[in-house]
Design a protein around this motif. Structure first.
Motif, PDB file in Angstrom:
ATOM      1  N   LYS A  47       0.829  -1.217   0.000  1.00 47.03           N
ATOM      2  CA  LYS A  47       0.000   0.000   0.000  1.00 47.03           C
ATOM      3  C   LYS A  47       0.861   1.263   0.000  1.00 47.03           C
ATOM      4  CE  LYS A  47      -2.234  -1.033   3.763  1.00 47.03           C
ATOM      5  NZ  LYS A  47      -1.491  -2.295   4.042  1.00 47.03           N
ATOM      6  N   THR A  48       1.858   1.287   0.876  1.00 48.34           N
ATOM      7  CA  THR A  48       2.741   2.459   0.932  1.00 48.34           C
ATOM      8  C   THR A  48       3.516   2.610  -0.368  1.00 48.34           C
ATOM      9  OG1 THR A  48       2.964   2.481   3.341  1.00 48.34           O
ATOM     10  CG2 THR A  48       4.776   3.429   2.077  1.00 48.34           C
ATOM     11  N   GLY A  51       1.320   4.163  -2.914  1.00 49.33           N
ATOM     12  CA  GLY A  51       1.183   5.587  -2.656  1.00 49.33           C
ATOM     13  C   GLY A  51       2.392   6.367  -3.126  1.00 49.33           C
ATOM     14  N   ASP A 163      -0.675   8.549   3.879  1.00 45.49           N
ATOM     15  CA  ASP A 163      -0.196   7.197   4.182  1.00 45.49           C
ATOM     16  C   ASP A 163      -0.184   6.977   5.693  1.00 45.49           C
ATOM     17  OD1 ASP A 163       0.891   4.690   4.117  1.00 45.49           O
ATOM     18  OD2 ASP A 163       2.925   5.355   3.670  1.00 45.49           O
ATOM     19  N   ILE A 194      -4.609   5.894   2.695  1.00 44.47           N
ATOM     20  CA  ILE A 194      -4.105   4.578   3.042  1.00 44.47           C
ATOM     21  C   ILE A 194      -4.151   4.446   4.561  1.00 44.47           C
ATOM     22  CG2 ILE A 194      -2.110   3.042   2.939  1.00 44.47           C
ATOM     23  CD1 ILE A 194      -1.155   4.762   0.515  1.00 44.47           C
TER      24      ILE A 194
END
Length: 211
Positions: A47-48, A51, A163, A194
């Motif tokens: 996910k990070t 981003g 994030d 996120i």
């Protein structure tokens, strides 16, 4: 097409032993203007990384990201100048994302657009003037994260990527920053949020995605 669009994004890293590891595998994601897209999922799913790819901080192995019709390149290089400042990012840890040698005022102003209304931005994140001449080591995590949000807003971005922005914050600071995010969205900005905080993501997102 208007929006921040990740198309067929692949990210691979090479481990010290030489083995290639695929972190993201042909990911598509669209962040429309004026909307919050929530992104959740287990730790380690990328996910990070996604981003950072969409912010122009990581170059994908394959695929591409388009911001309002312009391809997002590495914003730290000359090739990324066309979208530099168009995509703001607020990270989980303000201690890691803010230079300890800069006061909060300099942190906010270092990438600010000349036409940014700094006073209005400070009011939006509820960052009081008495804090501006302090250094990161002299303020709380919540106060520093407010400065990080102000820094992102001061570039007058079209999109913001958050994030795990609230994971280290108390509920009051989280509420303040989410109010700032909602104002940004109401003015036409698009947001990728996120977070592991499913309740928060469910409450504020127009669309939910899981990675």
């Amino acid at each position: 097409m208007q929006g921040l669009v990740a198309s067929d994004v692949v990210v691979e890293f090479r481990r010290p032993g030489g083995q290639e590891v695929r972190i993201l595998d042909r990911i598509d994601l669209i962040i429309p203007p004026g909307k919050i897209v929530g992104l959740t999922g287990p730790s380690g799913r990328g996910k990070t990384t996604l981003g950072r790819v969409m912010a122009g901080l990581v170059v994908p192995t394959a695929g591409r990201v388009i911001c309002n019709g312009i391809e997002v390149k590495n914003v730290r290089t000359r090739s990324g100048a066309a979208t530099r400042g168009k995509i703001g990012m607020v990270f989980q840890s303000p201690r890691r994302s803010c230079d300890p040698r800069l006061t909060l005022k300099k942190t906010i102003m270092q990438t600010a657009r000349p036409d940014a209304d700094i006073e209005a931005i400070l009011a939006r994140v509820v960052l009081t003037p008495d804090l501006l001449n302090r250094y990161p080591g002299q303020v709380s995590d919540g106060q520093l994260q407010r400065a990080a949000m102000a820094r992102a807003l001061a570039t007058k971005p079209d999109f913001m990527i958050l994030d795990e922005m609230s994971s280290m914050l108390d509920p009051a600071t989280t509420a303040t920053l989410m109010d700032a995010v909602k104002q940004f969205v109401n003015q036409g900005g698009g947001v990728l949020m996120i977070s592991h905080d499913h309740e928060l993501v469910d409450a504020v997102s127009d669309e939910l995605r899981q990675l």
